[in-house]
Design an enzyme around this catalytic site. Structure first.
Site, mmCIF file in Angstrom:
data_model
loop_
_atom_site.group_PDB
_atom_site.id
_atom_site.type_symbol
_atom_site.label_atom_id
_atom_site.label_comp_id
_atom_site.label_asym_id
_atom_site.label_seq_id
_atom_site.Cartn_x
_atom_site.Cartn_y
_atom_site.Cartn_z
ATOM 1 N N ARG A 1 58.868 47.999 15.961
ATOM 2 C CA ARG A 1 58.414 47.284 14.757
ATOM 3 C C ARG A 1 58.140 48.282 13.635
ATOM 4 O O ARG A 1 58.562 48.080 12.493
ATOM 5 C CB ARG A 1 57.152 46.496 15.104
ATOM 6 C CG ARG A 1 56.482 45.765 13.940
ATOM 7 C CD ARG A 1 55.335 44.921 14.505
ATOM 8 N NE ARG A 1 54.405 44.442 13.509
ATOM 9 C CZ ARG A 1 54.567 43.320 12.798
ATOM 10 N NH1 ARG A 1 55.655 42.597 12.938
ATOM 11 N NH2 ARG A 1 53.634 42.931 11.934
ATOM 12 N N TYR B 1 53.626 52.139 5.795
ATOM 13 C CA TYR B 1 55.007 52.549 6.032
ATOM 14 C C TYR B 1 55.565 53.358 4.871
ATOM 15 O O TYR B 1 56.501 54.142 5.058
ATOM 16 C CB TYR B 1 55.876 51.323 6.316
ATOM 17 C CG TYR B 1 55.423 50.590 7.550
ATOM 18 C CD1 TYR B 1 55.540 51.191 8.804
ATOM 19 C CD2 TYR B 1 54.833 49.340 7.473
ATOM 20 C CE1 TYR B 1 55.093 50.536 9.940
ATOM 21 C CE2 TYR B 1 54.389 48.690 8.611
ATOM 22 C CZ TYR B 1 54.522 49.295 9.833
ATOM 23 O OH TYR B 1 54.076 48.663 10.958
ATOM 24 N N LYS C 1 50.349 35.540 13.695
ATOM 25 C CA LYS C 1 48.896 35.497 13.811
ATOM 26 C C LYS C 1 48.334 34.371 12.957
ATOM 27 O O LYS C 1 48.830 34.088 11.868
ATOM 28 C CB LYS C 1 48.302 36.837 13.368
ATOM 29 C CG LYS C 1 48.563 37.976 14.339
ATOM 30 C CD LYS C 1 47.842 39.236 13.904
ATOM 31 C CE LYS C 1 47.991 40.336 14.930
ATOM 32 N NZ LYS C 1 47.276 41.583 14.530
ATOM 33 N N ARG D 1 56.408 41.112 16.393
ATOM 34 C CA ARG D 1 55.473 41.580 17.411
ATOM 35 C C ARG D 1 55.966 41.156 18.792
ATOM 36 O O ARG D 1 56.682 40.160 18.929
ATOM 37 C CB ARG D 1 54.077 40.997 17.161
ATOM 38 C CG ARG D 1 53.491 41.323 15.788
ATOM 39 C CD ARG D 1 52.175 40.596 15.579
ATOM 40 N NE ARG D 1 51.561 40.913 14.297
ATOM 41 C CZ ARG D 1 51.751 40.203 13.180
ATOM 42 N NH1 ARG D 1 52.546 39.133 13.212
ATOM 43 N NH2 ARG D 1 51.162 40.549 12.059
ATOM 44 N N HIS E 1 52.434 40.348 7.622
ATOM 45 C CA HIS E 1 51.144 40.963 7.318
ATOM 46 C C HIS E 1 50.374 40.093 6.333
ATOM 47 O O HIS E 1 50.927 39.640 5.330
ATOM 48 C CB HIS E 1 51.334 42.350 6.692
ATOM 49 C CG HIS E 1 51.750 43.396 7.681
ATOM 50 N ND1 HIS E 1 52.377 44.573 7.306
ATOM 51 C CD2 HIS E 1 51.626 43.450 9.027
ATOM 52 C CE1 HIS E 1 52.616 45.301 8.382
ATOM 53 N NE2 HIS E 1 52.177 44.642 9.438
ATOM 54 N N HIS F 1 55.901 47.928 19.756
ATOM 55 C CA HIS F 1 55.332 48.084 18.420
ATOM 56 C C HIS F 1 55.967 49.271 17.697
ATOM 57 O O HIS F 1 56.021 49.294 16.468
ATOM 58 C CB HIS F 1 53.817 48.259 18.506
ATOM 59 C CG HIS F 1 53.080 47.571 17.403
ATOM 60 N ND1 HIS F 1 53.064 46.199 17.236
ATOM 61 C CD2 HIS F 1 52.338 48.068 16.375
ATOM 62 C CE1 HIS F 1 52.354 45.882 16.169
ATOM 63 N NE2 HIS F 1 51.907 46.994 15.634
#
Length: 304
Positions: free
Chosen positions: A253, A285, A179, A155, A276, A250
């Site tokens: 990414r 994806y 995150k 990110r 994730h 992004h």
């Protein structure tokens, strides 16, 4: 605010919002962006109830969300406000501000999962091979961050937070703080390593200032690079490639994840690389790859 139950509890509106803000920041460790969005949502809910928590139940929550829907709020916004409402009522119940948690009865509104735009592999190659100038520090930095974004799929916030010591040149991995303050190691290839070395040896030393600290990527004034600068770099480089969609970091990414799957990587490995929390997030994806295959089939097969 007078709250029901065995006894009335009086809570000031500002106290509710202030305590909920501290909970989101310190206990949930949510990003500043998410905290601001949730506090806006709570403010909207309290405004709907004239500033009072008393009487907050499932009927009120559904009526509030219905009003939002009627006002034309996007599905993604409604999904976030539903999630916020459930978090908020659970918190209020734990604090004793609500006798029961009405959010438990609130269904989850799901935002639409639009397929992200991605570069094809030839476009990605062209973006990274585009002329990058005459070796000035800015050109060396831009090439290094583009190579690293595409090589790792990190990110933009993770890229900006990288320090020099987060790059392990012996193992060709970077240490990323994602995150929820979850750390992960992400590999990268030789093109990214060469670009990083050129930046760190010939570019970064010319921009280092007292305020630079250990930041890997710097702005022209010597401070840590910011997300806005990275976005401008990506947009500018993509504009040099004919036919490439206009996208930000992004998009690189998304492209990296799609190309990994097209190259045979398994879904769980890609999930780990991207950081994730849920495999469901990574599965989008696979849909991107299938849609690209369908498009190629329709274009190429005589009986498509």
């Amino acid at each position: 605010m007078a709250l029901g139950g065995d006894r009335n509890v009086h809570v000031d509106r500002d106290e509710v919002i202030g305590e909920f803000s501290r909970y989101l920041r310190l206990e949930r460790d949510l990003s500043p962006h998410t905290v601001r969005a949730y506090l806006t949502d709570v403010g909207s809910l309290l405004d709907y109830m004239d500033g009072e928590l008393e009487g907050l139940d499932i009927a009120v929550l559904r009526a509030w969300l219905a009003e939002q829907h009627g006002a034309g709020k996007a599905r993604a916004t409604l999904a976030r406000r539903t999630a916020c409402a459930r978090t908020f009522t659970a918190y209020c119940h734990r604090r004793g501000w609500l006798p029961i948690d009405p959010g438990l009865l609130l269904g989850s509104a799901k935002a639409p999962r639009a397929l992200p735009a991605v570069l094809d592999q030839q476009q990605a190659q062209a973006v990274l091979d585009a002329p990058s100038g005459d070796g000035e520090p800015k050109e060396l930095r831009d090439q290094a961050l583009l190579e690293l974004l595409y090589a790792t799929g990190v990110r933009v916030s993770e890229l900006c937070s990288l320090d020099v010591d987060d790059v392990d040149r012996d193992r060709n991995v970077i240490r990323v703080m994602g995150k929820g303050r979850k750390e992960r190691s992400v590999p990268f290839g030789l093109p990214a390593l060469r670009a990083l070395d050129r930046w760190c040896i010939h570019g970064r030393p010319l921009w280092v200032r007292a305020q630079s600290g250990p930041a890997l990527f710097l702005g022209v004034r010597g401070g840590r690079i910011d997300a806005g600068t990275v976005r401008r770099v990506v947009h500018a480089r993509l504009a040099q490639v004919e036919g490439a969609p206009d996208m930000g970091p992004h998009g690189l990414r998304h492209s990296a994840a799609t190309h990994l799957l097209e190259g045979g990587a398994d879904l769980r490995s890609v999930q780990e690389l991207l950081g994730h929390a849920s495999l469901n997030t990574t599965q989008i994806y696979t849909h991107v790859s299938i849609e690209r295959l369908r498009a190629a089939y329709r274009q190429a097969h005589p009986r498509a």
